[in-house]
Design a protein around this motif. Structure first.
Motif, PDB file in Angstrom:
ATOM      1  N   ILE A 199      -3.881   0.109  -6.857  1.00 54.84           N
ATOM      2  CA  ILE A 199      -2.853   0.412  -5.853  1.00 54.84           C
ATOM      3  C   ILE A 199      -2.683   1.915  -5.664  1.00 54.84           C
ATOM      4  CG2 ILE A 199      -0.933   0.341  -7.508  1.00 54.84           C
ATOM      5  CD1 ILE A 199      -0.901  -0.828  -3.821  1.00 54.84           C
ATOM      6  N   LEU A 200      -2.827   2.722  -6.767  1.00 57.79           N
ATOM      7  CA  LEU A 200      -2.757   4.178  -6.641  1.00 57.79           C
ATOM      8  C   LEU A 200      -3.914   4.704  -5.810  1.00 57.79           C
ATOM      9  CD1 LEU A 200      -0.624   3.884  -8.936  1.00 57.79           C
ATOM     10  CD2 LEU A 200      -1.513   6.049  -9.846  1.00 57.79           C
ATOM     11  N   GLN A 201      -5.101   4.216  -6.076  1.00 54.81           N
ATOM     12  CA  GLN A 201      -6.265   4.658  -5.316  1.00 54.81           C
ATOM     13  C   GLN A 201      -6.106   4.334  -3.836  1.00 54.81           C
ATOM     14  OE1 GLN A 201     -10.014   3.386  -7.055  1.00 54.81           O
ATOM     15  NE2 GLN A 201      -9.127   3.359  -9.114  1.00 54.81           N
ATOM     16  N   LYS A 202      -5.621   3.142  -3.555  1.00 48.24           N
ATOM     17  CA  LYS A 202      -5.432   2.724  -2.172  1.00 48.24           C
ATOM     18  C   LYS A 202      -4.381   3.590  -1.478  1.00 48.24           C
ATOM     19  CE  LYS A 202      -4.207  -1.394   0.557  1.00 48.24           C
ATOM     20  NZ  LYS A 202      -2.998  -0.862   1.196  1.00 48.24           N
ATOM     21  N   THR A 203      -3.278   3.865  -2.199  1.00 48.77           N
ATOM     22  CA  THR A 203      -2.202   4.676  -1.616  1.00 48.77           C
ATOM     23  C   THR A 203      -2.668   6.095  -1.327  1.00 48.77           C
ATOM     24  OG1 THR A 203      -0.527   3.370  -2.776  1.00 48.77           O
ATOM     25  CG2 THR A 203       0.133   5.550  -1.974  1.00 48.77           C
ATOM     26  N   ILE A 204      -3.369   6.710  -2.278  1.00 46.69           N
ATOM     27  CA  ILE A 204      -3.871   8.076  -2.088  1.00 46.69           C
ATOM     28  C   ILE A 204      -4.840   8.129  -0.912  1.00 46.69           C
ATOM     29  CG2 ILE A 204      -5.273   9.900  -3.133  1.00 46.69           C
ATOM     30  CD1 ILE A 204      -4.071   8.988  -5.851  1.00 46.69           C
ATOM     31  N   LYS A 205      -5.684   7.143  -0.795  1.00 51.62           N
ATOM     32  CA  LYS A 205      -6.635   7.104   0.319  1.00 51.62           C
ATOM     33  C   LYS A 205      -5.913   7.042   1.657  1.00 51.62           C
ATOM     34  CE  LYS A 205     -10.661   4.589   2.059  1.00 51.62           C
ATOM     35  NZ  LYS A 205     -11.588   3.438   1.824  1.00 51.62           N
ATOM     36  N   GLU A 206      -4.850   6.238   1.719  1.00 53.59           N
ATOM     37  CA  GLU A 206      -4.091   6.123   2.967  1.00 53.59           C
ATOM     38  C   GLU A 206      -3.358   7.423   3.288  1.00 53.59           C
ATOM     39  OE1 GLU A 206      -1.495   2.811   2.518  1.00 53.59           O
ATOM     40  OE2 GLU A 206      -3.098   1.310   2.651  1.00 53.59           O
ATOM     41  N   LEU A 207      -2.752   8.056   2.264  1.00 54.75           N
ATOM     42  CA  LEU A 207      -1.980   9.281   2.487  1.00 54.75           C
ATOM     43  C   LEU A 207      -2.853  10.469   2.858  1.00 54.75           C
ATOM     44  CD1 LEU A 207       0.609   9.034  -0.437  1.00 54.75           C
ATOM     45  CD2 LEU A 207       1.071   8.755   2.006  1.00 54.75           C
ATOM     46  N   THR A 208      -4.124  10.458   2.448  1.00 50.79           N
ATOM     47  CA  THR A 208      -5.013  11.594   2.735  1.00 50.79           C
ATOM     48  C   THR A 208      -5.901  11.353   3.948  1.00 50.79           C
ATOM     49  OG1 THR A 208      -6.589  10.708   1.111  1.00 50.79           O
ATOM     50  CG2 THR A 208      -5.058  12.410   0.354  1.00 50.79           C
ATOM     51  N   SER A 209      -5.704  10.256   4.631  1.00 48.86           N
ATOM     52  CA  SER A 209      -6.425  10.063   5.884  1.00 48.86           C
ATOM     53  C   SER A 209      -5.795  10.930   6.958  1.00 48.86           C
ATOM     54  CB  SER A 209      -6.389   8.594   6.307  1.00 48.86           C
ATOM     55  OG  SER A 209      -5.086   8.214   6.697  1.00 48.86           O
ATOM     56  N   GLU A 210      -6.613  11.582   7.772  1.00 46.45           N
ATOM     57  CA  GLU A 210      -6.098  12.491   8.803  1.00 46.45           C
ATOM     58  C   GLU A 210      -5.131  11.793   9.738  1.00 46.45           C
ATOM     59  OE1 GLU A 210      -7.641  15.606  12.266  1.00 46.45           O
ATOM     60  OE2 GLU A 210      -9.087  14.486  11.041  1.00 46.45           O
TER      61      GLU A 210
END
Length: 308
Positions: free
Chosen positions: A9-20
């Motif tokens: 869930i952390l990996q998924k959240t970070i990926k979403e937050l760092t998408s342009e």
């Protein structure tokens, strides 16, 4: 020893937050060597400003006639240093490219603007003295002008406004708005730094007062808590977007009193010497020396059973 692994869930959240697509609208690009505005440094600037304007009331150093030159000199020099850096931060905040030449020009402009602001301090003090005087005279509960300076949220908010307005008037971006919003957060009094407010201005109690950007307030005006000098709905352009930059807030002429919770909307004029009662809604110009109060209905007749 087992190596730490991010939960899925952390990996998924970070990926979403760092998408342009996610951060594009809320991310400020910070270019190399471009300082950012600092709330802490601006709080220091406001405190230094108060120490200079009202020597002996704020700060840790005692003030005596033989030391006031040193006291004011040190504080003024420090205020200049802090503002020089923060004005530069404000100028850089508006930059849309990492341009070395633009940065050099901004540094020069920041220095010149800080000098211009410092030159306005005697006039700002004169204005704030009139604000303190009228607050003291107009409040029977005030025991001294010192009490007004120390304790009254209106003086704190008006001090921030006069500082912010002086900075805005010489072309400093964003920093004035931060300073005015600091007072808004602290006192509940919201004065836009663009508003034009003449001398001998006071706000009794103060909480909930709103003064919009294009408001013009004359001499010796008194507001009570909850007063709004606001705008009506904005006109829209052909694309349906609000048209900015138009005069949309009230003009309040000299010697006006506006009582608690009154709402004054639109580019109308409250004529000099007028009194606006509490809890009224005003959207039309008022002639000088008018008195506007709530409509008082005739007494209601009640039947013996309690019905109307």
């Amino acid at each position: 020893m087992t190596a730490f692994r991010y939960p899925t869930i952390l990996q998924k959240t970070i990926k979403e937050l760092t998408s342009e697509e996610s951060y594009r609208e809320v991310c400020h690009t910070h270019y190399y060597e471009h300082p950012m505005p600092s709330s802490d440094k601006l709080a220091e600037a406001v405190n230094l400003f108060r120490e200079i304007i009202f020597p002996g009331y704020f700060g840790d150093s005692p003030v005596r006639s033989e030391s006031i030159n040193y006291y004011v000199g040190v504080n003024t020099e420090r205020l200049f240093e802090v503002l020089n850096t923060q004005i530069l931060a404000g100028l850089c905040f508006a930059c849309d490219a990492n341009d070395e030449e633009a940065l050099i020009n901004n540094k020069k402009n920041a220095y010149d603007l800080a000098v211009k602001f410092i030159a306005q301090l005697p006039e700002i003090r004169r204005l704030l003295i009139t604000d303190v005087d009228v607050a003291f005279v107009g409040d029977p509960a005030a025991k001294s002008k010192g009490e007004v300076i120390f304790c009254y949220p209106a003086i704190r908010a008006i001090s921030n406004y006069r500082m912010a307005h002086a900075l805005l008037s010489i072309g400093v971006p964003i920093i004035p708005r931060i300073i005015s919003e600091m007072a808004h957060s602290e006192t509940g009094i919201d004065i836009h730094p663009q508003a034009q407010i003449d001398e001998s201005f006071t706000i009794d109690h103060g909480t909930g007062v709103v003064i919009g950007a294009t408001s013009i307030i004359g001499k010796n005006v008194k507001l009570f808590q909850g007063v709004t000098l606001g705008a009506k709905s904005f006109p829209l352009d052909d694309d349906g977007n609000p048209i900015k930059g138009i005069a949309r807030h009230p003009i309040v002429e000299d010697n006006v009193v506006i009582y608690a919770q009154a709402t004054i909307l639109g580019r109308i004029t409250i004529g000099k010497g007028s009194v606006v009662g509490g809890n009224v809604w005003v959207t039309n110009t008022i002639k000088p020396d008018s008195k506007i109060v709530q409509f008082k209905p005739r007494d209601l007749l009640y039947s013996e059973g309690g019905g109307i």
